[in-house]
Design an enzyme around this catalytic site. Structure first.
Site, short mmCIF file in Angstrom:
data_model
loop_
_atom_site.label_atom_id
_atom_site.label_comp_id
_atom_site.label_asym_id
_atom_site.label_seq_id
_atom_site.Cartn_x
_atom_site.Cartn_y
_atom_site.Cartn_z
N CYS A 53 14.82 -49.88 51.41
CA CYS A 53 15.00 -49.57 49.99
C CYS A 53 14.91 -48.07 49.74
O CYS A 53 15.64 -47.51 48.91
CB CYS A 53 13.95 -50.29 49.16
SG CYS A 53 14.06 -52.09 49.24
N ARG A 130 19.18 -57.47 47.70
CA ARG A 130 19.96 -56.26 47.45
C ARG A 130 21.27 -56.62 46.75
O ARG A 130 22.30 -56.78 47.38
CB ARG A 130 20.24 -55.54 48.76
CG ARG A 130 18.99 -55.23 49.54
CD ARG A 130 19.26 -54.47 50.83
NE ARG A 130 18.07 -54.52 51.67
CZ ARG A 130 16.97 -53.81 51.43
NH1 ARG A 130 16.93 -53.02 50.38
NH2 ARG A 130 15.91 -53.93 52.22
#
Length: 216
Positions: A53, A130
């Site tokens: 991330c 995601r």
């Protein structure tokens, strides 16, 4: 025994209005309506202070001005707290030298994540996968891209997709595989036998009646 029925939130669908939201962010309260008249890239990540991330946020931050030049705002999301987001943004600036200038939704209730289908039980019951959503200036959902938990998304591809959508809208055309600005675009296919018969004489680069390209 009474069986409990859990209401299912309808999944977002392309070319329909994007789910509305009103949520706290690192830049104050944000609503979908705040972005009317601009394109919006809304993207979720599983958790703050995680390696994959972090690389994605650095990627978006480094292309922030490129998105802005295309009348596009960035908006991140995770189900971590507001204070976790602030600490993470500060950490990215301190450790990687990158300033994250776009807001991040603190979605502790998972309300926004659920509305956008970001929670995938097969991957995790408590973290948003995601997911990336491109929303046009009218609030219509134009693209959705999902990545697994263990593979980072391509910010360059998301930017390319945004430019392709904007260019297609502006020119009434379609874009071929991996289209980049400066390359030929696809001319709409004829809708009648008469139009198909005339296609070869219309000045396009025509391979066959259904496949023609042109430069912008």
């Amino acid at each position: 025994m009474t069986q409990q029925i859990t209401a299912q939130v309808p999944a977002p669908r392309l070319n329909e209005m994007a789910p509305d939201f009103d949520a706290p962010t690192t830049h104050g309260q944000k609503k979908l309506a705040d972005y009317r008249g601009q394109w919006l890239v809304l993207f979720s990540h599983p958790a703050d202070f995680t390696p994959v991330c972090t690389t994605e946020f650095i990627g978006f931050a480094r292309r922030h001005e490129d998105f802005a030049a295309r009348n596009t705002q960035l908006l991140g999301l995770s189900i971590d707290s507001h204070y976790s987001h602030i600490a993470w943004v500060r950490n990215i600036r301190e450790k990687f030298g990158v300033d994250v200038k776009f807001p991040i939704i603190a979605d502790l209730s998972m309300k926004v994540a659920s509305a956008y289908g970001m929670i995938q039980p097969g991957a995790s019951d408590t973290a948003a996968v995601r997911a990336t959503f491109i929303i046009d200036p009218e609030g219509v959902l134009r693209a959705m891209v999902y990545y697994p938990m263990n593979a980072g998304r391509s910010v360059n591809e998301i930017f390319r997709l945004l430019v392709a959508l904007q260019t297609a809208d502006a020119n009434g055309c379609a874009m071929p595989e991996n289209w980049e600005p400066g390359q030929p675009v696809i001319v709409p296919t004829p809708k009648t036998p008469e139009e198909a018969e005339q296609r070869a004489s219309e000045g396009y680069d025509t391979v066959d009646w259904y496949f023609s390209t042109r430069m912008l």
